[in-house]
Design an enzyme around this catalytic site. Sequence first.
Site, PDB file in Angstrom:
ATOM      1  NE  ARG A 132      -3.950   0.444   1.765  1.00 11.06           N
ATOM      2  CZ  ARG A 132      -5.180   0.403   2.267  1.00 11.06           C
ATOM      3  NH1 ARG A 132      -5.468   1.046   3.381  1.00 11.06           N
ATOM      4  NH2 ARG A 132      -6.117  -0.286   1.654  1.00 11.06           N
ATOM      5  CG  HIS A 170      -8.234  -0.248  -3.132  1.00  8.63           C
ATOM      6  ND1 HIS A 170      -7.402  -1.289  -2.805  1.00  8.63           N
ATOM      7  CD2 HIS A 170      -8.975  -0.001  -2.021  1.00  8.63           C
ATOM      8  CE1 HIS A 170      -7.619  -1.653  -1.554  1.00  8.63           C
ATOM      9  NE2 HIS A 170      -8.567  -0.894  -1.061  1.00  8.63           N
ATOM     10  CD  GLN A 194     -12.994  -2.404  -1.272  1.00  8.50           C
ATOM     11  OE1 GLN A 194     -12.183  -2.290  -0.385  1.00  8.50           O
ATOM     12  NE2 GLN A 194     -14.171  -2.994  -1.090  1.00  8.50           N
ATOM     13  CG  ASP A 201     -13.503   6.171  -1.511  1.00 12.13           C
ATOM     14  OD1 ASP A 201     -13.484   5.881  -0.301  1.00 12.13           O
ATOM     15  OD2 ASP A 201     -12.468   6.239  -2.207  1.00 12.13           O
ATOM     16  CB  CYS A 240     -13.878   0.729  -0.479  1.00 17.46           C
ATOM     17  SG  CYS A 240     -13.333   2.437  -0.245  1.00 17.46           S
ATOM     18  NE  ARG A 267     -10.139  -5.752  -0.052  1.00 21.09           N
ATOM     19  CZ  ARG A 267      -9.412  -4.739   0.466  1.00 21.09           C
ATOM     20  NH1 ARG A 267     -10.010  -3.731   1.040  1.00 21.09           N
ATOM     21  NH2 ARG A 267      -8.090  -4.738   0.332  1.00 21.09           N
TER      22      ARG A 267
HETATM   23  N1  NVA Z   1     -10.030   6.545  -1.432  1.00 19.20           N
HETATM   24  C1  NVA Z   1      -9.701   6.019  -0.121  1.00 19.20           C
HETATM   25  C2  NVA Z   1      -9.900   4.531  -0.107  1.00 19.20           C
HETATM   26  C3  NVA Z   1      -9.610   3.885   1.227  1.00 19.20           C
HETATM   27  C4  NVA Z   1      -9.747   2.385   1.190  1.00 19.20           C
HETATM   28  C5  NVA Z   1      -8.261   6.391   0.215  1.00 19.20           C
HETATM   29  O1  NVA Z   1      -7.404   6.339  -0.680  1.00 19.20           O
HETATM   30  O2  NVA Z   1      -8.004   6.764   1.370  1.00 19.20           O
HETATM   31  N1   CP Z   2     -11.270  -0.667   1.991  1.00 19.71           N
HETATM   32  C1   CP Z   2     -10.017  -0.696   2.490  1.00 19.71           C
HETATM   33  O1   CP Z   2      -9.043  -0.891   1.763  1.00 19.71           O
HETATM   34  O2   CP Z   2      -9.969  -0.536   3.828  1.00 19.71           O
HETATM   35  P1   CP Z   2      -8.643  -0.334   4.724  1.00 19.71           P
HETATM   36  O3   CP Z   2      -8.104   1.047   4.390  1.00 19.71           O
HETATM   37  O4   CP Z   2      -9.123  -0.459   6.135  1.00 19.71           O
HETATM   38  O5   CP Z   2      -7.641  -1.392   4.353  1.00 19.71           O
END
Ligand code: NVA
Ligand code: CP
Length: 303
Positions: free
Chosen positions: A104, A131, A134, A219, A259, A287
Amino acid sequence: MNVRHFLTLDDLNHDELRQVLARARRLKEARARSEPVLTLQNRVLGMIFEKASTRTRVSFEAGMAQLGGHAIFLSPRDTQLGRGEPIADSARVLSRMVDVIMIRAHRHADIEEFARYSRVPVINALTEKFHPCQLLADVMTYEEHRGSIQGKTVAWVGDGFNMCNTFINAAQVFDFKLNIASPADYAPDADMLAAAAGRVTFSHDPVQACTDADLVVTDVWTSMGQEEENERRLRDFAGFNVTETLMSRARADALFMHCLPAHRGEEVEAGVIDGRWSVVWNEAENRLHTQKALLEFLLDVPF
Ligand code: NVA
Ligand code: CP
């Protein structure tokens, strides 16, 4: 054989994604029957997190444990990556020690570079661009409740950021229509929109996007790394929240997904995320099952 990575949905073709989703359903059934599935014994997953996570970390770590393998959590705060060791060097070293690596990252370009130097599969666990993990869970969840997503209409309301871009990928590979409604300065990737013209529409009108939709998705307005823009975003996204009134424009059997994490009262009303349309808890659970299937696929484990 070439190492397979999963940096975007496009790294697997349609049949391969379908194979992963079918396997995820079988893994979910096996878990419901408490039937052990030990396909990843002696395999190790390295998990690099430059940003926070609840679902992604726990689903990958629990998934590896359930399949008989092991996962190592690596934070840049505690590794040499955070002290400036080059990405290429880290990739060369780690990929001689573990069997698969999940990252990540703040910058998609960094995971692309990591993958170039890795001997083992690299999985995108969220970047500013995509992502894809997801979306595996999202498609599985839609299909558990309503059957094939092919030919259906999905409405995306909100930020044209990483999740929205990934929905554009998904619309193409899974053959559904996608109506995106975002504020003026928050459109998704222009090249991706152009390449998906025909399947994907873009407007600034959430009502238009949601009319007759089979699935409504949103989101957060402020993603990880954008915290200093929060005040401006709260103003700019006014009117782009998923309300019960907006859901009433969708089809009578429409579903709602997010998500997570969610901000009730911002991008979604409590009455929607906690209401009759919402499948977000099943979406989060999936997931686990989809990523277990993905790990097996990338490690070329017979099942
Ligand atoms: N768009 C959000 C998704 C989190 C799973 C982020 O990047 O923080
Ligand atoms: N949806 C998702 O990726 O959640 P987290 O940020 O908790 O991993």
